[in-house]
Scaffold this active site. Structure first.
Site, mmCIF file in Angstrom:
data_model
loop_
_atom_site.group_PDB
_atom_site.id
_atom_site.type_symbol
_atom_site.label_atom_id
_atom_site.label_comp_id
_atom_site.label_asym_id
_atom_site.label_seq_id
_atom_site.Cartn_x
_atom_site.Cartn_y
_atom_site.Cartn_z
ATOM 1 N N CYS A 34 10.738 6.144 1.144
ATOM 2 C CA CYS A 34 11.751 5.195 1.590
ATOM 3 C C CYS A 34 12.866 5.955 2.285
ATOM 4 C CB CYS A 34 12.307 4.439 0.389
ATOM 5 S SG CYS A 34 13.755 3.468 0.817
ATOM 6 N N HIS A 40 0.855 -1.188 0.000
ATOM 7 C CA HIS A 40 0.000 0.000 0.000
ATOM 8 C C HIS A 40 0.884 1.229 0.000
ATOM 9 C CE1 HIS A 40 -3.203 -2.672 0.774
ATOM 10 N NE2 HIS A 40 -2.679 -3.067 1.902
ATOM 11 N N VAL A 97 38.399 19.430 7.198
ATOM 12 C CA VAL A 97 38.575 20.603 6.344
ATOM 13 C C VAL A 97 38.209 21.867 7.149
ATOM 14 C CG1 VAL A 97 36.229 20.577 5.375
ATOM 15 C CG2 VAL A 97 38.119 21.421 3.993
ATOM 16 N N ALA A 118 9.168 -6.123 -2.295
ATOM 17 C CA ALA A 118 8.285 -4.952 -2.253
ATOM 18 C C ALA A 118 9.106 -3.754 -1.800
ATOM 19 C CB ALA A 118 7.095 -5.220 -1.351
ATOM 20 N N ARG A 137 -2.037 -15.063 -3.918
ATOM 21 C CA ARG A 137 -1.020 -14.974 -2.865
ATOM 22 C C ARG A 137 -1.531 -15.713 -1.635
ATOM 23 N NH1 ARG A 137 2.450 -9.800 -0.729
ATOM 24 N NH2 ARG A 137 3.249 -10.827 1.125
ATOM 25 N N GLN A 176 10.573 2.575 8.365
ATOM 26 C CA GLN A 176 10.331 3.922 8.880
ATOM 27 C C GLN A 176 9.581 4.839 7.925
ATOM 28 O OE1 GLN A 176 14.413 4.198 11.089
ATOM 29 N NE2 GLN A 176 13.418 6.163 11.259
ATOM 30 N N TYR A 233 -6.081 -11.516 5.968
ATOM 31 C CA TYR A 233 -7.236 -10.831 5.377
ATOM 32 C C TYR A 233 -8.379 -11.842 5.118
ATOM 33 C CZ TYR A 233 -4.139 -6.806 4.821
ATOM 34 O OH TYR A 233 -3.293 -5.745 5.065
ATOM 35 N N ARG A 249 14.022 10.405 32.600
ATOM 36 C CA ARG A 249 13.471 11.352 33.572
ATOM 37 C C ARG A 249 11.965 11.479 33.423
ATOM 38 N NH1 ARG A 249 17.127 16.294 31.844
ATOM 39 N NH2 ARG A 249 16.040 15.659 29.959
ATOM 40 N N GLU A 284 -1.841 -13.257 4.973
ATOM 41 C CA GLU A 284 -1.634 -12.190 5.970
ATOM 42 C C GLU A 284 -2.832 -11.919 6.878
ATOM 43 O OE1 GLU A 284 0.356 -11.927 3.313
ATOM 44 O OE2 GLU A 284 2.211 -10.935 3.934
ATOM 45 N N HIS A 341 -1.157 -10.392 10.164
ATOM 46 C CA HIS A 341 -0.739 -9.127 10.778
ATOM 47 C C HIS A 341 -0.769 -9.207 12.300
ATOM 48 C CE1 HIS A 341 -0.034 -7.213 7.086
ATOM 49 N NE2 HIS A 341 -1.286 -7.065 6.718
ATOM 50 N N CYS A 379 13.813 -1.159 7.730
ATOM 51 C CA CYS A 379 13.512 -0.323 8.903
ATOM 52 C C CYS A 379 12.020 0.002 9.026
ATOM 53 C CB CYS A 379 14.301 0.979 8.805
ATOM 54 S SG CYS A 379 13.820 2.011 7.390
ATOM 55 N N GLN A 401 -3.984 -5.937 -7.538
ATOM 56 C CA GLN A 401 -4.247 -6.835 -6.410
ATOM 57 C C GLN A 401 -5.645 -6.593 -5.860
ATOM 58 O OE1 GLN A 401 -2.846 -6.732 -2.210
ATOM 59 N NE2 GLN A 401 -1.692 -8.569 -2.779
HETATM 60 P P1 NAP Z 1 16.084 11.067 21.728
HETATM 61 O O1 NAP Z 1 15.083 10.210 21.104
HETATM 62 O O2 NAP Z 1 15.860 12.536 21.757
HETATM 63 O O3 NAP Z 1 16.279 10.543 23.220
HETATM 64 C C1 NAP Z 1 17.134 11.156 24.115
HETATM 65 C C2 NAP Z 1 16.880 10.594 25.506
HETATM 66 O O4 NAP Z 1 17.722 11.258 26.407
HETATM 67 C C3 NAP Z 1 15.473 10.794 25.968
HETATM 68 O O5 NAP Z 1 15.009 9.535 26.420
HETATM 69 C C4 NAP Z 1 15.562 11.829 27.108
HETATM 70 O O6 NAP Z 1 14.685 11.319 28.082
HETATM 71 C C5 NAP Z 1 17.012 11.767 27.521
HETATM 72 N N1 NAP Z 1 17.579 13.076 27.794
HETATM 73 C C6 NAP Z 1 17.423 14.222 27.095
HETATM 74 N N2 NAP Z 1 18.133 15.223 27.652
HETATM 75 C C7 NAP Z 1 18.773 14.706 28.713
HETATM 76 C C8 NAP Z 1 19.647 15.239 29.687
HETATM 77 N N3 NAP Z 1 20.033 16.524 29.650
HETATM 78 N N4 NAP Z 1 20.097 14.426 30.659
HETATM 79 C C9 NAP Z 1 19.706 13.145 30.712
HETATM 80 N N5 NAP Z 1 18.882 12.581 29.819
HETATM 81 C C10 NAP Z 1 18.414 13.349 28.831
HETATM 82 O O7 NAP Z 1 17.494 10.873 21.051
HETATM 83 P P2 NAP Z 1 18.290 9.557 20.632
HETATM 84 O O8 NAP Z 1 17.886 8.372 21.418
HETATM 85 O O9 NAP Z 1 19.697 9.990 20.697
HETATM 86 O O10 NAP Z 1 17.853 9.337 19.156
HETATM 87 C C11 NAP Z 1 18.121 10.319 18.149
HETATM 88 C C12 NAP Z 1 17.148 10.159 16.987
HETATM 89 O O11 NAP Z 1 17.374 8.964 16.317
HETATM 90 C C13 NAP Z 1 15.711 10.167 17.432
HETATM 91 O O12 NAP Z 1 14.932 10.877 16.503
HETATM 92 C C14 NAP Z 1 15.351 8.715 17.401
HETATM 93 O O13 NAP Z 1 13.972 8.517 17.165
HETATM 94 C C15 NAP Z 1 16.205 8.202 16.259
HETATM 95 N N6 NAP Z 1 16.530 6.771 16.446
HETATM 96 C C16 NAP Z 1 15.537 5.865 16.410
HETATM 97 C C17 NAP Z 1 15.835 4.524 16.619
HETATM 98 C C18 NAP Z 1 14.750 3.479 16.589
HETATM 99 O O14 NAP Z 1 13.605 3.807 16.296
HETATM 100 N N7 NAP Z 1 15.046 2.225 16.880
HETATM 101 C C19 NAP Z 1 17.121 4.118 16.870
HETATM 102 C C20 NAP Z 1 18.108 5.074 16.912
HETATM 103 C C21 NAP Z 1 17.799 6.404 16.704
HETATM 104 P P3 NAP Z 1 14.320 12.066 29.432
HETATM 105 O O15 NAP Z 1 14.380 13.534 29.119
HETATM 106 O O16 NAP Z 1 12.969 11.549 29.773
HETATM 107 O O17 NAP Z 1 15.351 11.609 30.404
HETATM 108 FE FE1 SF4 Z 2 13.243 -0.472 3.168
HETATM 109 FE FE2 SF4 Z 2 13.007 2.102 2.685
HETATM 110 FE FE3 SF4 Z 2 11.002 0.840 3.884
HETATM 111 FE FE4 SF4 Z 2 13.257 1.282 5.218
HETATM 112 S S1 SF4 Z 2 11.835 2.823 4.455
HETATM 113 S S2 SF4 Z 2 12.114 -0.661 5.070
HETATM 114 S S3 SF4 Z 2 14.778 1.110 3.597
HETATM 115 S S4 SF4 Z 2 11.751 0.488 1.830
#
Ligand code: NAP
Ligand code: SF4
Length: 665
Positions: free
Chosen positions: A356, A29, A451, A313, A217, A342, A169, A556, A167, A255, A340, A103
């Site tokens: 993507c 989709h 640089v 896909a 499918r 995402q 459906y 926090r 899936e 799902h 991912c 589909q």
């Molecule tokens: P984030 O999502 O902004 O999280 C930062 C964490 O640090 C928060 O939990 C916050 O929680 C804490 N924090 C903030 N200021 C602080 C301070 N001064 N002292 C202590 N704790 C503090 O940032 P991130 O984890 O670095 O990720 C960066 C970006 O990458 C985000 O947009 C995230 O969504 C993305 N990312 C996503 C994934 C995933 O989806 N698996 C993986 C990696 C990165 P509190 O303020 O509650 O303590």
């Molecule tokens: Fe793959 Fe792009 Fe979807 Fe991530 S966002 S799962 S890289 S198609």
């Protein structure tokens, strides 16, 4: 690999048509189905994939009738205007030399609208409403709805139909005891539960005549309690062949399954065994799907006899030219899907048009300028993280002379750090692909050297792009300078090792990833495939690996942990952390760190956590050491990605900003 030695590039006969290779763009989709102007976008999107060599495209699901639509916006093909609308999809695909199937998907109890219907009035765990039980007459009408829509699809220029039968459906709901509690001729014994899908297959076959391709499918593995048994699945495959299907697509799980089926934790082609069992049962071509993102995996599956065709896909979102690159000896330049979700599934399920993460053009082709820029420029880009890479690639493709600088001796920035996190190993392949694309696009890479503004000014760039990224936010807690306090970058890049008892400060995406990286234990002596099946209970009882460390995550705020994780993948990470016994404590105030651990307050209560290592994952701040000086030196400067706004920056936003700037420079 060239055509002569590549099984996935061999032609194949499907029904009465010969496809030039084995690549199918699986149904997905897009969010454009049923939207005004959406069909032009879809036409352009699919045509780009057809031009890239994809032999057969399958649209996102369109419903055979109003009750079966997934959402209110999802439409059917009702009249001449709808048929004309669909020609805006089929005509560009044919002009590009491709083929496309419509589909037909009836959502049954998975419908997100007020009046869902199903074989039995049993609510899905994913939906709010209890579906209404279809009457015998309505079942017959629904079969006719499929046939009528198939006829209209041919009129609209489609090369055939795929019936969505997996899936969870409507078709699955008829087939499985889980959801079919009927006592009439459409329920009970498997013979009766198969009646509806087989009747639809026969009716659509008749509607398509001999020429149109009919793909069904079907589910190769149910992964839900009281789903079809392995034996029933093979009986269904044989019966579908007899009912007139030209080809069997495959789907894995429902799902509502508690097992990941397409996320990064699933091994490449992790469900091939179930698909091979179907292939060994029928004589018509069988299509493999789920976590196949590389042409070499496609070649292997065909060579070993697991499948005849390969459905990708998401990978076709990531790269429209998978087939052309593979056939043309440019496999290294693949833009690799990192599973991912995402920008694709997470967007769809939050009501945004899909794109993507690694290819922001996908399904947004109209927003990017094509062809060379009016005036080729000399462009310097500082920072070879994903924002800088994306900017460099787009700018070079428009004919600019691009130089990419980075202080590190490699490209990838923050994305490279993620390559060690379980389930994110494909990120390394994506970075390799970026590197080959940069080389092919003629981008000059100056790595391993920081640089300066003066250097840049002296080189006479028409435009300087600063994609210098972020720096981790320092922790402002007494004792934070201690030797046991480590930043997440040092943990992920291997510069520092964590002890056995770890406290993680900060529970954003990176805090969660680091927790998994540190707590994740090995399934001793098992292959990657066996470890996945053991961890998640696929074909055996689930038995999570013992945790590698004792990990406590702290935040926090008082909210739910992991609320910023992806909609379609966050549950997997949360389950993995539970399996590793990771403790999560919110509503904390940090008091002090010493060499034995950390003192804090949870609400008003004091608490001490003994720990060997405190890992800081407290977010990031902008890193932009150059823009002021460059502006003073009279350079035209653009600041993008984390260097501009670090808050909530993720790879998706960084790549999108980089690509869009590179395209308009
Ligand atoms: P984030 O999502 O902004 O999280 C930062 C964490 O640090 C928060 O939990 C916050 O929680 C804490 N924090 C903030 N200021 C602080 C301070 N001064 N002292 C202590 N704790 C503090 O940032 P991130 O984890 O670095 O990720 C960066 C970006 O990458 C985000 O947009 C995230 O969504 C993305 N990312 C996503 C994934 C995933 O989806 N698996 C993986 C990696 C990165 P509190 O303020 O509650 O303590
Ligand atoms: Fe793959 Fe792009 Fe979807 Fe991530 S966002 S799962 S890289 S198609």
């Amino acid at each position: 690999m060239n055509t002569a030695t590549s099984p996935s590039l061999e032609p194949i006969r499907v029904g009465n048509q010969t496809l030039p290779n084995r690549y199918v763009m699986g149904s997905m989709h897009t969010g454009y189905e049923g939207h005004e102007g959406g069909f032009e976008a879809l036409g352009r999107f699919y045509a780009e994939r057809a031009r890239g060599g994809c032999a057969l495209i399958v649209t996102g699901g369109f419903s055979p009738n109003v009750a079966g639509r997934i959402k209110d916006t999802h439409c059917t093909i009702d009249d001449a205007a709808d048929i004309d609308g669909h020609r805006r999809i089929t005509a560009p695909v044919h002009e590009a030399g491709g083929r496309i199937l419509l589909q037909l998907l009836h959502a049954g109890r998975y419908a997100y609208h007020a009046a869902p219907v199903a074989p039995s009035p049993l609510k899905s765990p994913l939906n709010r409403d209890v579906p209404r039980e279809l009457t015998h007459e309505e079942i017959l009408e629904t079969i006719e709805d499929y046939a009528r829509t198939a006829r209209r699809a041919l009129e609209a220029g489609y090369d055939g139909i795929e019936v969505m039968g997996s899936e969870g459906y409507l078709m699955s709901q008829f087939l499985a005891l889980r959801t079919n509690h009927r006592t009439d001729e459409w329920g009970g014994a498997f013979e009766n539960r198969m009646k509806f899908p087989l009747a639809v297959t026969r009716a659509v076959r008749e509607a398509l005549g001999k020429e149109g391709i009919l793909s069904f499918r079907m589910s190769a593995l149910e992964l839900v309690e009281d789903g079809m048994t392995a034996e029933e699945i093979l009986i269904l495959a044989s019966e579908l062949e007899k009912a007139g299907a030209d080809m069997l697509g495959t789907g894995i799980g429902w799902h509502e399954s508690p097992v990941p089926t397409i996320a990064g934790v699933v091994p490449h082609a992790g469900f091939a065994e179930a698909i091979r069992a179907i292939k060994n049962t029928v004589t018509i071509p069988v299509v493999a799907s789920n976590r196949i993102n590389l042409p070499e995996t496609a070649d292997r599956l065909i060579a070993e006899g697991s499948a005849d065709l390969i459905s990708m896909a998401r990978p076709f979102l990531a790269d429209a030219e998978i087939v052309a690159k593979h056939a043309g000896g440019r496999r290294a330049e693949l833009n690799v899907c990192i599973a991912c979700n995402q920008a694709c599934l997470d967007h769809y399920f939050t009501g945004k048009p899909i794109s993507c993460l690694v290819n922001p053009r996908a399904a947004h082709e109209r927003e990017f300028q094509e062809g060379p820029a009016d005036r080729p420029k000399k462009i310097g880009i500082v920072g070879a993280g994903v924002a800088g890479i994306a900017c460099a690639l787009e700018a070079a493709r428009r004919g600019h002379d691009v130089t990419l600088f980075d202080g590190a001796d490699h490209i990838g920035g923050q994305l490279k750090l993620a390559t060690v996190v379980p389930g994110k190993y494909d990120y390394a392949a994506a970075i390799e692909g970026f590197e080959a694309q940069l080389q092919a696009a003629g981008v000059a890479m100056k790595l391993g050297h920081r640089v300066t503004a003066q250097d840049l000014a002296a080189q006479g760039f028409d435009e300087v792009v600063l994609a210098t990224g972020i720096t981790p936010r320092p922790l402002d807690v007494p004792g934070a300078e201690g030797a046991n306090v480590v930043g997440y970058t040092d943990i992920l890049n291997g510069t520092r090792q964590a002890g056995k008892r770890v406290v993680i400060i900060g529970a954003g995406g990176i805090g969660h990833d680091v927790a998994l990286f540190l707590a994740h234990g090995e399934q001793a002596g098992l292959s990657e495939q066996e470890a996945f099946e053991t961890q998640w209970g696929v074909g055996r009882p689930a038995s999570p690996a013992p945790a590698a460390r004792e990990v406590t995550m702290l935040q926090r705020s008082d909210g739910r942990f992991g609320r910023t994780l992806g909609k379609t993948t966050g549950w997997i990470l949360r389950q993995e952390l539970r399996d590793c016994g990771v403790r999560q404590i919110g509503n904390v105030r940090y008091e002090r760190i010493d060499e034995g651990g950390i003192d804090l307050r949870v609400g008003d209560e004091p608490m001490r956590i003994d720990a060997d290592t405190i890992v800081v994952c407290a977010g990031q701040v902008e890193h932009d050491p150059l823009s002021r000086q460059l502006s003073e030196l009279g350079c035209s400067v653009h600041v993008i990605g984390g260097a501009e706004v670090a808050l909530e920056l993720d790879a998706k936003r960084a790549i999108d900003e980089g690509a869009r700037l590179g395209n308009r420079l």
